[in-house]
Scaffold this motif. Sequence first.
Motif, PDB file in Angstrom:
ATOM      1  N   ILE A 176       0.861  -1.180   0.000  1.00 55.44           N
ATOM      2  CA  ILE A 176       0.000   0.000   0.000  1.00 55.44           C
ATOM      3  C   ILE A 176       0.900   1.233   0.000  1.00 55.44           C
ATOM      4  O   ILE A 176       1.810   1.347   0.822  1.00 55.44           O
ATOM      5  N   TYR A 177       0.676   2.084  -1.003  1.00 57.17           N
ATOM      6  CA  TYR A 177       1.450   3.322  -1.104  1.00 57.17           C
ATOM      7  C   TYR A 177       0.587   4.399  -0.462  1.00 57.17           C
ATOM      8  O   TYR A 177      -0.259   5.003  -1.117  1.00 57.17           O
ATOM      9  N   GLY A 178       0.738   4.581   0.836  1.00 60.86           N
ATOM     10  CA  GLY A 178      -0.116   5.512   1.579  1.00 60.86           C
ATOM     11  C   GLY A 178       0.724   6.512   2.338  1.00 60.86           C
ATOM     12  O   GLY A 178       1.819   6.870   1.891  1.00 60.86           O
ATOM     13  N   SER A 179       0.235   6.922   3.506  1.00 62.10           N
ATOM     14  CA  SER A 179       0.989   7.894   4.306  1.00 62.10           C
ATOM     15  C   SER A 179       2.364   7.313   4.624  1.00 62.10           C
ATOM     16  O   SER A 179       3.349   8.023   4.766  1.00 62.10           O
ATOM     17  N   SER A 180       2.424   5.992   4.770  1.00 67.20           N
ATOM     18  CA  SER A 180       3.718   5.312   4.665  1.00 67.20           C
ATOM     19  C   SER A 180       3.492   4.139   3.717  1.00 67.20           C
ATOM     20  O   SER A 180       2.348   3.828   3.376  1.00 67.20           O
ATOM     21  N   VAL A 181       4.587   3.532   3.284  1.00 64.67           N
ATOM     22  CA  VAL A 181       4.450   2.411   2.342  1.00 64.67           C
ATOM     23  C   VAL A 181       4.587   1.130   3.145  1.00 64.67           C
ATOM     24  O   VAL A 181       5.548   0.949   3.898  1.00 64.67           O
ATOM     25  N   VAL A 182       3.604   0.256   3.004  1.00 63.19           N
ATOM     26  CA  VAL A 182       3.594  -0.978   3.799  1.00 63.19           C
ATOM     27  C   VAL A 182       3.439  -2.165   2.860  1.00 63.19           C
ATOM     28  O   VAL A 182       2.626  -2.123   1.936  1.00 63.19           O
ATOM     29  N   MET A 183       4.242  -3.202   3.094  1.00 62.21           N
ATOM     30  CA  MET A 183       4.079  -4.446   2.331  1.00 62.21           C
ATOM     31  C   MET A 183       3.620  -5.530   3.299  1.00 62.21           C
ATOM     32  O   MET A 183       4.187  -5.695   4.381  1.00 62.21           O
ATOM     33  N   VAL A 184       2.581  -6.237   2.911  1.00 63.13           N
ATOM     34  CA  VAL A 184       2.015  -7.308   3.735  1.00 63.13           C
ATOM     35  C   VAL A 184       2.070  -8.588   2.915  1.00 63.13           C
ATOM     36  O   VAL A 184       1.740  -8.568   1.732  1.00 63.13           O
ATOM     37  N   TYR A 185       2.517  -9.690   3.519  1.00 57.97           N
ATOM     38  CA  TYR A 185       2.514 -10.937   2.750  1.00 57.97           C
ATOM     39  C   TYR A 185       2.227 -12.134   3.638  1.00 57.97           C
ATOM     40  O   TYR A 185       2.336 -12.070   4.866  1.00 57.97           O
ATOM     41  N   ASP A 244     -28.391  -0.162  17.432  1.00 59.39           N
ATOM     42  CA  ASP A 244     -28.568  -1.370  18.254  1.00 59.39           C
ATOM     43  C   ASP A 244     -27.283  -1.605  19.051  1.00 59.39           C
ATOM     44  O   ASP A 244     -26.367  -2.293  18.580  1.00 59.39           O
ATOM     45  N   PRO A 245     -27.212  -1.031  20.264  1.00 54.95           N
ATOM     46  CA  PRO A 245     -25.971  -1.109  21.041  1.00 54.95           C
ATOM     47  C   PRO A 245     -25.483  -2.551  21.232  1.00 54.95           C
ATOM     48  O   PRO A 245     -24.284  -2.797  21.255  1.00 54.95           O
ATOM     49  N   ALA A 246     -26.394  -3.515  21.326  1.00 55.83           N
ATOM     50  CA  ALA A 246     -25.990  -4.907  21.576  1.00 55.83           C
ATOM     51  C   ALA A 246     -25.094  -5.431  20.458  1.00 55.83           C
ATOM     52  O   ALA A 246     -24.184  -6.235  20.699  1.00 55.83           O
ATOM     53  N   THR A 247     -25.337  -5.014  19.233  1.00 57.30           N
ATOM     54  CA  THR A 247     -24.514  -5.498  18.109  1.00 57.30           C
ATOM     55  C   THR A 247     -23.556  -4.415  17.600  1.00 57.30           C
ATOM     56  O   THR A 247     -22.975  -4.539  16.531  1.00 57.30           O
ATOM     57  N   GLY A 248     -23.434  -3.350  18.362  1.00 59.23           N
ATOM     58  CA  GLY A 248     -22.466  -2.310  18.003  1.00 59.23           C
ATOM     59  C   GLY A 248     -22.916  -1.436  16.843  1.00 59.23           C
ATOM     60  O   GLY A 248     -22.125  -0.702  16.248  1.00 59.23           O
ATOM     61  N   ARG A 249     -24.194  -1.528  16.468  1.00 59.13           N
ATOM     62  CA  ARG A 249     -24.680  -0.686  15.378  1.00 59.13           C
ATOM     63  C   ARG A 249     -25.164   0.666  15.885  1.00 59.13           C
ATOM     64  O   ARG A 249     -25.588   0.759  17.035  1.00 59.13           O
ATOM     65  N   PRO A 250     -25.107   1.670  15.068  1.00 64.92           N
ATOM     66  CA  PRO A 250     -24.748   1.648  13.658  1.00 64.92           C
ATOM     67  C   PRO A 250     -23.239   1.546  13.451  1.00 64.92           C
ATOM     68  O   PRO A 250     -22.459   2.070  14.252  1.00 64.92           O
ATOM     69  N   TYR A 251     -22.847   0.869  12.362  1.00 65.59           N
ATOM     70  CA  TYR A 251     -21.448   0.856  11.950  1.00 65.59           C
ATOM     71  C   TYR A 251     -21.142   2.176  11.223  1.00 65.59           C
ATOM     72  O   TYR A 251     -22.052   2.828  10.708  1.00 65.59           O
ATOM     73  N   SER A 252     -19.863   2.518  11.166  1.00 65.64           N
ATOM     74  CA  SER A 252     -19.450   3.702  10.406  1.00 65.64           C
ATOM     75  C   SER A 252     -19.047   3.298   8.996  1.00 65.64           C
ATOM     76  O   SER A 252     -18.489   2.222   8.796  1.00 65.64           O
ATOM     77  N   THR A 253     -19.307   4.186   8.050  1.00 60.05           N
ATOM     78  CA  THR A 253     -18.880   3.934   6.668  1.00 60.05           C
ATOM     79  C   THR A 253     -17.438   4.360   6.505  1.00 60.05           C
ATOM     80  O   THR A 253     -17.059   5.447   6.977  1.00 60.05           O
ATOM     81  N   ARG A 254     -16.643   3.533   5.873  1.00 53.32           N
ATOM     82  CA  ARG A 254     -15.297   3.938   5.454  1.00 53.32           C
ATOM     83  C   ARG A 254     -15.102   3.393   4.050  1.00 53.32           C
ATOM     84  O   ARG A 254     -15.128   2.183   3.853  1.00 53.32           O
ATOM     85  N   TYR A 255     -14.967   4.255   3.058  1.00 52.73           N
ATOM     86  CA  TYR A 255     -14.780   3.765   1.695  1.00 52.73           C
ATOM     87  C   TYR A 255     -13.846   4.703   0.947  1.00 52.73           C
ATOM     88  O   TYR A 255     -14.192   5.841   0.672  1.00 52.73           O
ATOM     89  N   ILE A 256     -12.666   4.198   0.647  1.00 56.60           N
ATOM     90  CA  ILE A 256     -11.665   5.002  -0.047  1.00 56.60           C
ATOM     91  C   ILE A 256     -11.798   4.820  -1.559  1.00 56.60           C
ATOM     92  O   ILE A 256     -11.546   5.736  -2.329  1.00 56.60           O
ATOM     93  N   GLY A 257     -12.192   3.618  -1.967  1.00 58.77           N
ATOM     94  CA  GLY A 257     -12.262   3.331  -3.400  1.00 58.77           C
ATOM     95  C   GLY A 257     -10.957   2.783  -3.935  1.00 58.77           C
ATOM     96  O   GLY A 257     -10.778   2.641  -5.137  1.00 58.77           O
ATOM     97  N   SER A 258     -10.028   2.494  -3.009  1.00 67.04           N
ATOM     98  CA  SER A 258      -8.803   1.758  -3.331  1.00 67.04           C
ATOM     99  C   SER A 258      -8.892   0.485  -2.504  1.00 67.04           C
ATOM    100  O   SER A 258      -8.827   0.544  -1.268  1.00 67.04           O
ATOM    101  N   LEU A 259      -9.061  -0.633  -3.178  1.00 71.05           N
ATOM    102  CA  LEU A 259      -9.303  -1.878  -2.454  1.00 71.05           C
ATOM    103  C   LEU A 259      -8.224  -2.162  -1.417  1.00 71.05           C
ATOM    104  O   LEU A 259      -8.524  -2.547  -0.287  1.00 71.05           O
ATOM    105  N   VAL A 260      -6.966  -1.988  -1.793  1.00 70.31           N
ATOM    106  CA  VAL A 260      -5.878  -2.305  -0.867  1.00 70.31           C
ATOM    107  C   VAL A 260      -5.994  -1.459   0.403  1.00 70.31           C
ATOM    108  O   VAL A 260      -5.847  -1.961   1.520  1.00 70.31           O
ATOM    109  N   ALA A 261      -6.302  -0.186   0.234  1.00 63.33           N
ATOM    110  CA  ALA A 261      -6.392   0.702   1.396  1.00 63.33           C
ATOM    111  C   ALA A 261      -7.600   0.353   2.260  1.00 63.33           C
ATOM    112  O   ALA A 261      -7.510   0.295   3.494  1.00 63.33           O
ATOM    113  N   ASP A 262      -8.735   0.084   1.613  1.00 59.13           N
ATOM    114  CA  ASP A 262      -9.926  -0.293   2.382  1.00 59.13           C
ATOM    115  C   ASP A 262      -9.707  -1.628   3.086  1.00 59.13           C
ATOM    116  O   ASP A 262     -10.089  -1.809   4.240  1.00 59.13           O
TER     117      ASP A 262
END
Length: 346
Positions: A176-185, A244-262
């Motif tokens: 991921i080429y982001g705020s820092s560059v990280v390689m995961v394998y 629904d506090p029991a299931t932690g909802r509502p969830y927050s949306t996070r969508y960058i549109g870069s699959l690797v980053a998301d």
Amino acid sequence: MESLINNPPGTESMSQLITIERHILEQQKYFPEAHGELTELLNDVAFAAKLVRREVVRAGLVDILGFAGSTNVQGEEVKKLDLFANEKIINAIGQHGRFAVMGSEENEGIIIPPKNDSGSYVLLFDPLDGSSNIDVNVSVGTIFSIYRIKGDDPSKASISDCLQHGYEQVAAGYVIYGSSVVMVYTTGHGVHGFTYDPTIGEFLLSHENIVTPKSGKYYSINEGSYEQFNEGTKKYLDYIKKEDPATGRPYSTRYIGSLVADFHRNLLVGGVFIYPPTSKHANGKLRLMYEANPLAFICEQAGGRATNGRERILDIQPTELHQRTPLYIGSTDDVIVAEEFEQGIR
Ligand code: AHM
Ligand code: MG
């Protein structure tokens, strides 16, 4: 292996600095039959990632040095960054003869490297994923997947060597080429992350044995396509936003549109990424061989789950190189809930 995670920068001793090369070498013990080849080719991938990184961090300079498609001040044609990354990876990796055959999201057919008669591996990759973010300084990434060839004659490697089930992968990763560059394998023995230190030009172990949370608080989907979603997806979106506090909802949306980053964010903090079938694209948008399979392998290795809403991604029989698939990936509990809506169980 000791980890760097708990040390403030600058306080680590040399014995704690683990480069990706050394880590990959350590993993070799799990593959006694590989004679160091897998180690070398993972190192080739890490090297190619450094070349791509060098260009990605200079992306804004294209405006000064020349627009993509035009000619720069040196009189060279300025390549679009994704095409540049594709060319760099093919050249950097293809020249060593360790891969018998390669496939890239940017190439229609398979790529046969010049010296392929000694390589017993297959490389499939997406050179620079997140094309809509490339020119606007938002994180993009490289994704890769490695298989063994089916037969024992590398010079006869063909498309059938590329069309293997995801569960047959021997290694997979992303950069991921982001705020820092990280390689995961992963090589099937845990998931490990390395952060690039530009001062020494090395990827250093920063996230050892990543384990993804069982559930998270984020959902990632392009909700702008709501009208194109089926009833199951629409109902899921109503559900995930309900209080629904029991299931932690509502969830927050996070969508960058870069699959690797998301994917990377959800892997570390938990959540679900969904690219569902739509009325325009019955099989979603993402590619099985270049995007879904490698990330599914990593996700499962980290304790998560990856399906097409009905079937495990790694079990899908590929029929073509650029095949698309819906993708439900991330924290196990969250993925199961999304699948139940997709299947009409909820
Ligand atoms: P690309 O290979 O053309 O870059 O497309 C893949 C990208 C993924 O990174 C991302 O998850 C997805 O496309 C976003 O698509 P959309 O704009 O439809 O939400
Ligand atoms: Mg892509």
